[in-house]
Design a protein around this motif. Structure first.
Motif, PDB file in Angstrom:
ATOM      1  N   ALA A 217       0.869  -1.174   0.000  1.00 40.37           N
ATOM      2  CA  ALA A 217       0.000   0.000   0.000  1.00 40.37           C
ATOM      3  C   ALA A 217       0.904   1.221   0.000  1.00 40.37           C
ATOM      4  O   ALA A 217       1.826   1.320   0.808  1.00 40.37           O
ATOM      5  N   SER A 229       2.617  -2.787   4.401  1.00 39.98           N
ATOM      6  CA  SER A 229       2.431  -4.161   3.972  1.00 39.98           C
ATOM      7  C   SER A 229       3.301  -4.461   2.746  1.00 39.98           C
ATOM      8  O   SER A 229       4.352  -3.867   2.544  1.00 39.98           O
ATOM      9  N   PHE A 266      -3.070  -7.154   3.676  1.00 37.55           N
ATOM     10  CA  PHE A 266      -2.982  -6.068   2.698  1.00 37.55           C
ATOM     11  C   PHE A 266      -1.790  -6.237   1.766  1.00 37.55           C
ATOM     12  O   PHE A 266      -1.353  -5.288   1.130  1.00 37.55           O
ATOM     13  N   ASN A 284      -7.937  -3.823   0.914  1.00 36.73           N
ATOM     14  CA  ASN A 284      -6.943  -4.860   0.610  1.00 36.73           C
ATOM     15  C   ASN A 284      -7.123  -5.508  -0.762  1.00 36.73           C
ATOM     16  O   ASN A 284      -6.278  -6.292  -1.184  1.00 36.73           O
TER      17      ASN A 284
END
Length: 419
Positions: A217, A229, A266, A284
């Motif tokens: 992300a 993540s 995620f 996600n």
């Protein structure tokens, strides 16, 4: 809500169409040439100015006073009057107007390199361009740094026939920041951010990430860049839960660890962390599929569950204008909506068949720019106008858009290239 949008629509311009739907005609570009196309032909008055030197901006006024007067006028008007005013609006001293910065890929893209000979493929998978909204021309950005070699960034891989591999980028503090990508061996491609600053027309590097990653992300909020993540050279729960922050506005700042996510859900694909009202909002999974959503408070360094209504309407790419008003494009229905925080719901802005298949959006200055699959150009929606206006910025011939950002125009100081 309309007042909130209007407050973010400052004097910056992206395009000003003459009609409800305007198509900026396709411009040819020679991939083997670094020549910058001329913005417009000079008229006879401009040529006469060049022969007799640069005249005063406004006869009878010192230039510094004249410039103060001219900054109150729309640059697109100044551009059409005379060559000296054209020079002015591209000078470093004139308030920059907004323009489009696009990451483009040759279409069709070059094939991935053979697994045993990755070094033989030197064809760029991506190139960087700026679209000047006043002259309606695309210009190539200066070549990016050689290390890391960006031609190793991969968009497609034989192991993933039904999907593209993302190249993740954000705009932060007026610069374009490349954060993550994938190499031919499915490793993270960027050990540190690669940054283009339009004000200086130059590239630079950010600090090294503690763990280079892909499928993460990525987002920006209040001038800081965040990654959360993702996957490193191999899957790690620690990396999949991690969150890092880099303050781009502090000299010498490094990546700082922030509060981790509760799990690694995620890291499934590359996703946008949308900066909005001091928070980062993200889900996600892309698209219309069932998904989970979280919101990160950048001041409190705290993760929270995404409001139910916000999550329910997150059915495509999302962007926040001025980090205040959030928009989504439903990639299945082609409907653009804006988020109404007080009601925790999404309000329809416009519906258009051409918005179906939206892959990425950027919002600034009262306009939302939409990249759709299939190389169909960049759709620009004026969300302030009544009725809504939609027009198309055609891409350079032979290219498809990967991402678009709205940033200040580049200054032009070398006027051997005529504007």
């Amino acid at each position: 809500m309309a007042n909130n949008i209007a407050s973010t629509a400052n004097s910056s311009i992206i395009l000003t169409p003459a009609t409800t739907t305007t198509i900026i005609k396709r411009q040819r570009y020679n991939n083997n040439s670094n020549q910058i196309p001329k913005l417009q032909q000079h008229d006879e008055d401009d040529e006469e100015e060049e022969e007799h030197g640069c005249p005063l901006l406004i006869p009878g006024l010192p230039d510094h006073i004249a410039q103060i007067c001219l900054t109150t006028i729309n640059p697109s008007i100044l551009f059409s009057v005379c060559h000296s005013w054209r020079r002015l609006i591209y000078s470093p001293s004139f308030p920059p107007f907004s323009s489009l910065y696009a990451i483009l890929s040759p279409h069709p893209p070059p094939p991935p390199p053979p697994p045993l000979q990755p070094h033989i493929n030197h064809h760029p998978t991506i190139q960087f361009f700026n679209f000047d909204p006043i002259s309606s021309h695309w210009h190539p950005l200066p070549p990016p740094p050689l290390h890391p070699p960006l031609h190793h960034l991969l968009l497609r891989h034989p192991s993933f026939l039904s999907r593209n591999l993302s190249i993740q980028s954000v705009s932060a503090a007026g610069s374009l920041v490349l954060l993550a990508g994938t190499t031919h061996n499915l490793f993270p491609a960027l050990p540190r951010p690669v940054i283009f600053n339009p004000r200086t027309n130059s590239w630079a590097f950010g600090p090294n990430l503690s763990t280079p990653r892909r499928w993460c992300a990525a987002g920006a909020c209040k001038g800081a860049v965040y990654v959360a993540s993702g996957i490193g050279t191999h899957f790690s729960v620690d990396v999949a839960r991690s969150m890092e922050k880099w303050d781009t506005q502090k000299n010498g700042s490094q990546w700082e660890k922030r509060t981790a996510l509760k799990d690694g859900r995620f890291s499934r694909e590359a996703i946008d962390a949308v900066g909005w009202k001091g928070r980062l909002c993200m889900v996600n999974v892309k698209g219309d599929a069932a998904k989970e959503g979280v919101v990160y408070d950048v001041e409190e360094d705290l993760w929270k569950e995404m409001p139910e209504g916000m999550l329910a309407g997150w059915r495509g790419p999302v962007a926040a204008m001025g980090e205040e008003v959030m928009f989504v494009v439903d990639e299945v229905k082609g409907i653009m909506r804006r988020y109404v925080e007080e009601e925790d719901s999404w309000e329809e802005v416009v519906e258009d068949e051409r918005l179906k298949g939206a892959e990425q959006i950027s919002a600034e200055g009262g306009r939302v720019c939409v990249v759709c699959g299939g190389g169909g150009g960049i759709f620009v929606v004026d969300v302030v106008a009544r009725p809504r206006r939609i027009w198309v910025v055609e891409l350079l011939e032979g290219f498809e858009a990967i991402a678009v950002h709205v940033l200040p125009r580049m200054p032009i100081t070398d006027f051997s290239v005529k504007v």
